[in-house]
Design an enzyme around this catalytic site. Structure first.
Site, PDB file in Angstrom:
ATOM      1  N   ARG A  10      26.244  30.589  47.817  1.00  0.00           N
ATOM      2  CA  ARG A  10      25.742  29.687  48.862  1.00  0.00           C
ATOM      3  C   ARG A  10      26.467  29.923  50.182  1.00  0.00           C
ATOM      4  O   ARG A  10      27.657  30.197  50.209  1.00  0.00           O
ATOM      5  CB  ARG A  10      25.969  28.222  48.427  1.00  0.00           C
ATOM      6  CG  ARG A  10      25.084  27.795  47.279  1.00  0.00           C
ATOM      7  CD  ARG A  10      23.613  27.748  47.679  1.00  0.00           C
ATOM      8  NE  ARG A  10      23.342  26.733  48.676  1.00  0.00           N
ATOM      9  CZ  ARG A  10      23.009  25.477  48.396  1.00  0.00           C
ATOM     10  NH1 ARG A  10      22.910  25.076  47.153  1.00  0.00           N
ATOM     11  NH2 ARG A  10      22.761  24.614  49.358  1.00  0.00           N
ATOM     12  N   ASP A 142      32.762  35.182  43.251  1.00  0.00           N
ATOM     13  CA  ASP A 142      32.376  34.451  42.052  1.00  0.00           C
ATOM     14  C   ASP A 142      31.329  35.054  41.118  1.00  0.00           C
ATOM     15  O   ASP A 142      30.710  36.065  41.397  1.00  0.00           O
ATOM     16  CB  ASP A 142      31.988  33.028  42.440  1.00  0.00           C
ATOM     17  CG  ASP A 142      32.647  32.026  41.486  1.00  0.00           C
ATOM     18  OD1 ASP A 142      33.339  32.464  40.551  1.00  0.00           O
ATOM     19  OD2 ASP A 142      32.451  30.825  41.661  1.00  0.00           O
ATOM     20  N   LYS A 288      34.686  20.103  31.744  1.00  0.00           N
ATOM     21  CA  LYS A 288      35.685  19.202  32.342  1.00  0.00           C
ATOM     22  C   LYS A 288      36.262  18.216  31.339  1.00  0.00           C
ATOM     23  O   LYS A 288      37.134  17.417  31.673  1.00  0.00           O
ATOM     24  CB  LYS A 288      35.076  18.444  33.537  1.00  0.00           C
ATOM     25  CG  LYS A 288      34.507  19.342  34.618  1.00  0.00           C
ATOM     26  CD  LYS A 288      35.593  20.029  35.438  1.00  0.00           C
ATOM     27  CE  LYS A 288      34.983  20.894  36.541  1.00  0.00           C
ATOM     28  NZ  LYS A 288      35.985  21.615  37.317  1.00  0.00           N
ATOM     29  N   LEU A 386      40.892  21.967  41.589  1.00  0.00           N
ATOM     30  CA  LEU A 386      41.445  21.601  42.893  1.00  0.00           C
ATOM     31  C   LEU A 386      41.726  20.115  42.994  1.00  0.00           C
ATOM     32  O   LEU A 386      42.566  19.684  43.778  1.00  0.00           O
ATOM     33  CB  LEU A 386      40.480  22.044  43.998  1.00  0.00           C
ATOM     34  CG  LEU A 386      40.219  23.552  44.039  1.00  0.00           C
ATOM     35  CD1 LEU A 386      39.233  23.901  45.150  1.00  0.00           C
ATOM     36  CD2 LEU A 386      41.516  24.337  44.239  1.00  0.00           C
ATOM     37  N   ALA A 388      43.281  18.238  40.972  1.00  0.00           N
ATOM     38  CA  ALA A 388      44.683  17.988  40.617  1.00  0.00           C
ATOM     39  C   ALA A 388      45.572  18.211  41.844  1.00  0.00           C
ATOM     40  O   ALA A 388      46.494  17.436  42.119  1.00  0.00           O
ATOM     41  CB  ALA A 388      45.094  18.935  39.494  1.00  0.00           C
ATOM     42  N   ASP A 508      38.817  74.735  33.140  1.00  0.00           N
ATOM     43  CA  ASP A 508      39.148  74.033  31.901  1.00  0.00           C
ATOM     44  C   ASP A 508      37.813  73.568  31.288  1.00  0.00           C
ATOM     45  O   ASP A 508      36.796  73.471  31.984  1.00  0.00           O
ATOM     46  CB  ASP A 508      40.063  72.850  32.253  1.00  0.00           C
ATOM     47  CG  ASP A 508      40.202  71.874  31.115  1.00  0.00           C
ATOM     48  OD1 ASP A 508      40.509  72.313  29.999  1.00  0.00           O
ATOM     49  OD2 ASP A 508      39.992  70.663  31.337  1.00  0.00           O
ATOM     50  N   TYR A 509      37.804  73.221  30.001  1.00  0.00           N
ATOM     51  CA  TYR A 509      36.538  72.841  29.373  1.00  0.00           C
ATOM     52  C   TYR A 509      36.392  71.314  29.211  1.00  0.00           C
ATOM     53  O   TYR A 509      35.657  70.672  29.960  1.00  0.00           O
ATOM     54  CB  TYR A 509      36.400  73.552  28.005  1.00  0.00           C
ATOM     55  CG  TYR A 509      35.048  73.311  27.375  1.00  0.00           C
ATOM     56  CD1 TYR A 509      33.917  73.980  27.822  1.00  0.00           C
ATOM     57  CD2 TYR A 509      34.912  72.393  26.348  1.00  0.00           C
ATOM     58  CE1 TYR A 509      32.672  73.746  27.267  1.00  0.00           C
ATOM     59  CE2 TYR A 509      33.668  72.151  25.775  1.00  0.00           C
ATOM     60  CZ  TYR A 509      32.557  72.824  26.239  1.00  0.00           C
ATOM     61  OH  TYR A 509      31.325  72.571  25.692  1.00  0.00           O
ATOM     62  N   ASP A 510      37.151  70.715  28.251  1.00  0.00           N
ATOM     63  CA  ASP A 510      36.972  69.278  27.963  1.00  0.00           C
ATOM     64  C   ASP A 510      37.441  68.418  29.128  1.00  0.00           C
ATOM     65  O   ASP A 510      38.524  68.616  29.669  1.00  0.00           O
ATOM     66  CB  ASP A 510      37.783  68.902  26.723  1.00  0.00           C
ATOM     67  CG  ASP A 510      37.237  69.564  25.480  1.00  0.00           C
ATOM     68  OD1 ASP A 510      36.289  69.015  24.913  1.00  0.00           O
ATOM     69  OD2 ASP A 510      37.753  70.641  25.104  1.00  0.00           O
ATOM     70  N   ASP A 689      41.433  68.691  34.164  1.00  0.00           N
ATOM     71  CA  ASP A 689      41.538  67.227  34.258  1.00  0.00           C
ATOM     72  C   ASP A 689      42.822  66.645  33.688  1.00  0.00           C
ATOM     73  O   ASP A 689      43.129  65.503  33.939  1.00  0.00           O
ATOM     74  CB  ASP A 689      40.364  66.581  33.521  1.00  0.00           C
ATOM     75  CG  ASP A 689      40.515  66.706  32.023  1.00  0.00           C
ATOM     76  OD1 ASP A 689      40.602  67.843  31.544  1.00  0.00           O
ATOM     77  OD2 ASP A 689      40.608  65.664  31.342  1.00  0.00           O
TER      78      ASP A 689
HETATM   79  C1  GDG Z   1      35.160  25.901  40.631  1.00  0.00           C
HETATM   80  C2  GDG Z   1      35.977  26.109  39.358  1.00  0.00           C
HETATM   81  C3  GDG Z   1      38.055  26.112  40.734  1.00  0.00           C
HETATM   82  C4  GDG Z   1      34.374  16.212  43.865  1.00  0.00           C
HETATM   83  N1  GDG Z   1      33.689  15.082  43.928  1.00  0.00           N
HETATM   84  C5  GDG Z   1      33.443  14.826  45.223  1.00  0.00           C
HETATM   85  C6  GDG Z   1      34.030  15.818  45.969  1.00  0.00           C
HETATM   86  N2  GDG Z   1      34.609  16.672  45.114  1.00  0.00           N
HETATM   87  C7  GDG Z   1      35.338  17.891  45.465  1.00  0.00           C
HETATM   88  C8  GDG Z   1      36.800  17.792  45.111  1.00  0.00           C
HETATM   89  C9  GDG Z   1      37.174  19.255  44.951  1.00  0.00           C
HETATM   90  C10 GDG Z   1      35.884  19.906  44.477  1.00  0.00           C
HETATM   91  O1  GDG Z   1      34.846  18.992  44.715  1.00  0.00           O
HETATM   92  C11 GDG Z   1      35.919  20.218  42.987  1.00  0.00           C
HETATM   93  O2  GDG Z   1      36.691  21.356  42.772  1.00  0.00           O
HETATM   94  P1  GDG Z   1      37.280  21.771  41.356  1.00  0.00           P
HETATM   95  O3  GDG Z   1      38.253  22.877  41.564  1.00  0.00           O
HETATM   96  O4  GDG Z   1      37.935  20.595  40.747  1.00  0.00           O
HETATM   97  O5  GDG Z   1      36.054  22.203  40.428  1.00  0.00           O
HETATM   98  P2  GDG Z   1      34.671  23.098  40.474  1.00  0.00           P
HETATM   99  O6  GDG Z   1      33.650  22.484  41.336  1.00  0.00           O
HETATM  100  O7  GDG Z   1      34.285  23.262  39.060  1.00  0.00           O
HETATM  101  O8  GDG Z   1      35.068  24.534  41.093  1.00  0.00           O
HETATM  102  C12 GDG Z   1      37.361  25.507  39.525  1.00  0.00           C
HETATM  103  C13 GDG Z   1      37.168  26.055  41.961  1.00  0.00           C
HETATM  104  O9  GDG Z   1      35.877  26.598  41.701  1.00  0.00           O
HETATM  105  C14 GDG Z   1      37.789  26.819  43.136  1.00  0.00           C
HETATM  106  O10 GDG Z   1      38.012  28.143  42.832  1.00  0.00           O
HETATM  107  O11 GDG Z   1      39.221  25.356  40.998  1.00  0.00           O
HETATM  108  O12 GDG Z   1      38.117  25.732  38.360  1.00  0.00           O
HETATM  109  O13 GDG Z   1      35.314  25.527  38.229  1.00  0.00           O
HETATM  110  O14 GDG Z   1      37.539  19.824  46.183  1.00  0.00           O
HETATM  111  O15 GDG Z   1      37.494  17.123  46.117  1.00  0.00           O
HETATM  112  N3  GDG Z   1      33.997  15.832  47.316  1.00  0.00           N
HETATM  113  C15 GDG Z   1      33.341  14.812  47.937  1.00  0.00           C
HETATM  114  N4  GDG Z   1      32.711  13.833  47.249  1.00  0.00           N
HETATM  115  C16 GDG Z   1      32.746  13.791  45.913  1.00  0.00           C
HETATM  116  O16 GDG Z   1      32.166  12.895  45.305  1.00  0.00           O
HETATM  117  N5  GDG Z   1      33.310  14.778  49.277  1.00  0.00           N
END
Ligand code: GDG
Length: 736
Positions: A10, A142, A288, A386, A388, A508-510, A689
C-alpha cells in the site's frame, strides 16, 4: 542524480472517494514515518497500490489520483478486484501469512492464487522498472512482494535492491512444505540486502537457502550467481518522540480538555486506590493470541479472586481482513468469550472486560496507553509488535508494567518486560499478579532501561541503519578482485584471440561446462555441449584441452571417440588428440588402503554422502547431505586427514561440495604448465569453478585470461556468472 525507490503493497496515503471527488491525505503509520527521510531525499519515489481498484476509478478519478500521487512523490500500481481477491486476500493472506506465522492448518496452497501472486508481483516490478535508472536504489517491503527483487534485478542488474520482511520467517521445517519454495527464495535473492526483525528469522532464512537451494553461506553472506547477497537483522522501532510527546500532553491536560473516553477511564481508576486497567491493543488477527489472552485472564480471576472488581481488561481489537473466513471465526470466538466471561463475573458496578471492536483516533489510543497500569501483549507469533514499544514510549512517569509474549520479535529487545509463554496460563496469571503488585521503584527501574533503549533505536534510526547497510553492499564486490567478464572485457579478449598466432584454451568440466548433479555419473555431456566442443576442437592454431579431476575411464567413455586433448585425474593422465592415454605423473596409491576406512566411517555417520574411488584419489561427496552437518563433518575430516598426511605426501583438496585426497605431486597447475612449454603460445585462456582450478590460475603466465565461474574468492582475473554464460562465451571463440 541517483534516487531511492520505496515499494510496498500500500502507498502511504489514505484515499477516500466521495462521489466524483477523491480525498487524499498522507497516512501517519509507523512505516510512513520511518521512510520519511528516505522518501523525501532527492527524487525519491514510493510505489504501491492506492487502495482503489481499477473498477472503482473512472477517467476523471484516475486523473485526480495521478495528479495527487505525483504531488506526494508516489506512483500507483493499478490492480483489479480480481487481483485483490487472489493476490492479496488469497495468496498473501491465506497462504503466506498463516504459513510464515506457523499456522499450517490455516494455510491453503492454490495454484490459481500463486499464479495471481506472480502476475501482481510482476505488475509492481514493471512500475518500478518504468521509474528506475542505473545506479538507483530500491527498498521493497514485506511478504506480499517476495518475488519483486528478482523481477527488478533480472531487468536492471545495475541497481541496488534491499528487501525487508515485517513478519516472522519460519523455520526450514515449516518453509519446506511450501510448494513453490525455490521460486520464492530466488525471488528474495534478487536483493543485495535482505533484512529481518530478529536474528532468529535471519537464521531460519539462511537455513532454507542452504538446505533448499544448496547455496554457500559464509556468516551472513550468500554467494549467489555472480553476486553476494547480505542478510542481517534490523529490529524496527517506533516514532518514539511522537508517542512520548503526545503522552506528555495527555497527562498535563485540564479536565475540560479530556476526551469522553479519558473521562470514563479516569472514573474506573479513581474508583479505588487499587483499581487498575490492563490494556491490550491489536489487529483482530489469529496470530495475536486474543482468545488465549481472554482465557488466561479468566484463569487469573479464578486463581486470584481478590482482584475481582479491582482490575479491568481494556481490549481494543481493530477490524482486519474480515473477508477471510478464519478472521470471521476469530471474531465470533472473541465475541463469545468476552460475553461469557462478562456474564459470569460482572457485578452491578464492574465488568471485567471492556471490549472495543473498532479502530480509534490516535488521541484515544494515547488515552488508553497512559491510563493503563499494565499492558498485556500475548501474540502466539508476531514479527515484531510495535504496540509493546508504543506503550513504553507513553509511560512518561516511568511507571507501568508490560507483560509480553516471548513469541513477539520485540521480546528480544525488551528483557525488562515480564516475558511469558502465551500458552502457559499459569505463568500469565502469576505475571499479572506480579505486575499488579510490583513496587513503584522496580517498575521505574525496568521502564527506564526500556525507554533508554527504545528511544535510541527509533523507526528513523531503523531505516537509516538499513539504508547504510544497503549502500555498503555496493562495496561487497570489491572484496573479490576478479573483474566481471562483461561485454567490453569479452570484446578485448576476443580481439587478442583473433590476433594471436598460437592459442591455448584450458576448460574444466564439472561446474564449468555442465551444472552439478547429485550423482557425478549423471553429468554426461549433452548434444549441444558436444557440438560446441567439436567446433572448438576444429579451430585453427588452437589447442583446446579439457582439464578435469574426473578419472580417465569416465572421460574415455564420454570422449574416447573424439580427438580432444584430455587431462584427467587432476593431471595424472593425458590423452593427446588421437593418441593413446599416457601417464604424466607416476603415482603411489598404497596410501589408499589406510585412508579409505577412515573416510568410510565418515560416510556412515553422515547420511547423504558417499565416496568416489578414483584410480589415484578418493573423493568424499557431500552435495546431498544436510549442509550444516556436512560442513561440520568436512572440517572434522579435514583435521583427521591433514594430521595423517603430515609428511606432505598427500593433499586434501576442497572442491565444490566434495573433498578429495590425492598425492601432492599432482595438480592441474603442474599439468597445464607442462603443456605451455610445448609451444610458443601467445594467447592462453583457462576457466574453472573450484579450488582445484586455482592451481591452474596460479601457475599460468600473468597475461593469461584466467576466468572463474561464479562469484567466489579466486586467483583468476575474471569471473562469469554460471555454466550458461560459460557456453555463451565459448561459442564466441568459434564464431568470431
Ligand atoms: C506487522 C507485523 C510488525 C492499532 N490499533 C489502532 C492503531 N494501531 C496501530 C498501533 C501500531 C500498529 O497499529 C500495529 O502494529 P503491530 O506491530 O503491533 O502489528 P501489525 O499490524 O500486525 O504489523 C508486526 C509490524 O508489521 C511492523 O513491522 O511489528 O509484527 O505483524 O502502530 O499503534 N492506530 C490507531 N488506531 C487504532 O485503533 N490510530
Amino acid at each position: 542524480m541517483n534516487k531511492t525507490i520505496i515499494v510496498s503493497n500500500r502507498l502511504p496515503l489514505q484515499i477516500k472517494r466521495h462521489d466524483n471527488q477523491l480525498d487524499i491525505k498522507p497516512s501517519v503509520g509507523g512505516l510512513a514515518t520511518g521512510m520519511k527521510s528516505v522518501h523525501e531525499d532527492g527524487n525519491g519515489i514510493w510505489i504501491g497500490w492506492s487502495g482503489l481498484t481499477e473498477e472503482e476509478l473512472d477517467d476523471n478519478l484516475r486523473a485526480q489520483a495521478k495528479k495527487a500521487l505525483k504531488e506526494n512523490k508516489c506512483a500507483a500500481v493499478s490492480l483489479t478486484q480480481q487481483d485483490i481477491d487472489d493476490f492479496y486476500l488469497g495468496f498473501s493472506n491465506k497462504t503466506l501469512w498463516p504459513l510464515f506465522h506457523y499456522f499450517m492448518e490455516y494455510t491453503v496452497f492454490e495454484t490459481e492464487q500463486w499464479e495471481s501472486y506472480k502476475t501482481v508481483n510482476q505488475k509492481f516490478a514493471d512500475v518500478v522498472i518504468d521509474h528506475i535508472e542505473d545506479g538507483d536504489t530500491v527498498w521493497v517491503h514485506d511478504y506480499q512482494l517476495l518475488l519483486v527483487p528478482k523481477m527488478i534485478k533480472d531487468k536492471k542488474p545495475n541497481t541496488t535492491i534491499g528487501f525487508f520482511l515485517h513478519i516472522p520467517y519460519p523455520s526450514y521445517e515449516i518453509f519446506r512444505t511450501f510448494p513453490w519454495r525455490e521460486e520464492l527464495l530466488h525471488g528474495m535473492l534478487g536483493s543485495d540486502l535482505i533484512g529481518f526483525h530478529t536474528y532468529d528469522y535471519e537464521r531460519h532464512f539462511l537455513s532454507s537457502v542452504k538446505r533448499i537451494l544448496r547455496l554457500d553461506v559464509q556468516f551472513n553472506e550468500i554467494s549467489y550467481l555472480d553476486r553476494v547477497v547480505k542478510v542481517d537483522s534490523f529490529p524496527m522501532g517506533i516514532d518514539y518522540k511522537k508517542f512520548h510527546e503526545a503522552a506528555l500532553k495527555n497527562v498535563n491536560q485540564d479536565h475540560g480538555e479530556k476526551s469522553d473516553l479519558q473521562k470514563r477511564l479516569d472514573e474506573h481508576i479513581e474508583a479505588g486506590s487499587d483499581a487498575k486497567l490492563i490494556l491490550s491493543i491489536d489487529r483482530m488477527d489469529y496470530t495475536k493470541g486474543i482468545p488465549n489472552r481472554i482465557r488466561a485472564y479468566e484463569y487469573f480471576l479464578n486463581k486470584y479472586p481478590e482482584f475481582k472488581e479491582k482490575v479491568r481488561l481494556v481490549m481494543l481489537a481493530v477490524p482486519s481482513r474480515s473477508d477471510v473466513p478464519q478472521y470471521q471465526k476469530l471474531k465470533r470466538e472473541t465475541d463469545e468469550l468476552v460475553g461469557r466471561i462478562n456474564g459470569q463475573f460482572a457485578t452491578v458496578s464492574w465488568t471485567p472486560i471492556w471490549y472495543f471492536y473498532r479502530s480509534m483516533p490516535f488521541e484515544n489510543l494515547i488515552d488508553l496507553y497512559t491510563s493503563s497500569q499494565i499492558a498485556l501483549i500475548t501474540p502466539v507469533r508476531d514479527g515484531m509488535n510495535l504496540v509493546a514499544k508504543e506503550y513504553v514510549a507513553t509511560r512518561v512517569n516511568q511507571d507501568g508494567v508490560i507483560i509480553l509474549s516471548e513469541m513477539a520479535g520485540a521480546a528480544n529487545e525488551m528483557d525488562e518486560a515480564l516475558l511469558i509463554n502465551p500458552n502457559n496460563f499459569e505463568e500469565i496469571a502469576d505475571s499479572l499478579k506480579q505486575a499488579l503488585e510490583m513496587p513503584l521503584d522496580e517498575q521505574k527501574k525496568r521502564m527506564k532501561f526500556l525507554q533508554k533503549r527504545l528511544s535510541r533505536y527509533s523507526v528513523e534510526k531503523w531505516s537509516e541503519e538499513f539504508m547504510k547497510s544497503l549502500n555498503a553492499t555496493k562495496n561487497l564486490d570489491k572484496v573479490i578482485v576478479a573483474k566481471k567478464m562483461d561485454n567490453s572485457q569479452q570484446h578485448k579478449m576476443l580481439e587478442a584471440f583473433k590476433n594471436a598466432k598460437r592459442k591455448l584454451l584450458f576448460l574444466d568440466y564439472d561446474g564449468t561446462l555442465v551444472g552439478f548433479k547429485n550423482n557425478p555419473q549423471d553429468a554426461r555431456p549433452d548434444d549441444a555441449l558436444i557440438n560446441l566442443l567439436d567446433r572448438l576442437n576444429e579451430l585453427g592454431n588452437t589447442d583446446f584441452v579439457l582439464v578435469s579431476g574426473r578419472d580417465k575411464e569416465t572421460f574415455q567413455e564420454w570422449f574416447g571417440n573424439k580427438s580432444y586433448n584430455l587431462i584427467t585425474d587432476h593431471g595424472v593422465w593425458l590423452k593427446d588428440k588421437n593418441e593413446d592415454w599416457h601417464m604424466l605423473e607416476r603415482l603411489k596409491i598404497d596410501w589408499m588402503e589406510n585412508i579409505l576406512p577412515i573416510m568410510e566411517a565418515f560416510v556412515d555417520r553422515t547420511p547423504g554422502t558417499f565416496i568416489e574411488k578414483k584410480k589415484y584419489s578418493l573423493a568424499w561427496h557431500y552435495r546431498k547431505a544436510d549442509p550444516e552437518l556436512a560442513q561440520k563433518r568436512s572440517m572434522e575430516l579435514n583435521t583427521v586427514l591433514t594430521s595423517l598426511t603430515s609428511n606432505n605426501e598427500l593433499t586434501v583438496l576442497k572442491g565444490n561440495k566434495v573433498m578429495e585426497i590425492k598425492s601432492s605431486s599432482v595438480n592441474k597447475g603442474r599439468a597445464t604448465s607442462r603443456w605451455i612449454t610445448k609451444d610458443d603460445f601467445d594467447f592462453i585462456f583457462a576457466i574453472g569453478d573450484d579450488w582445484t582450478d586455482e592451481y591452474m590460475f596460479e601457475e599460468l603466465p600473468k597475461n593469461s585470461y584466467t576466468t572463474k565461474v561464479g562469484f567466489k574468492k579466486t586467483k583468476a582475473k575474471y569471473y562469469v556468472k554460471d555454466t550458461d554464460n560459460v557456453r555463451e562465451l565459448l561459442s564466441k571463440f568459434v564464431t568470431i
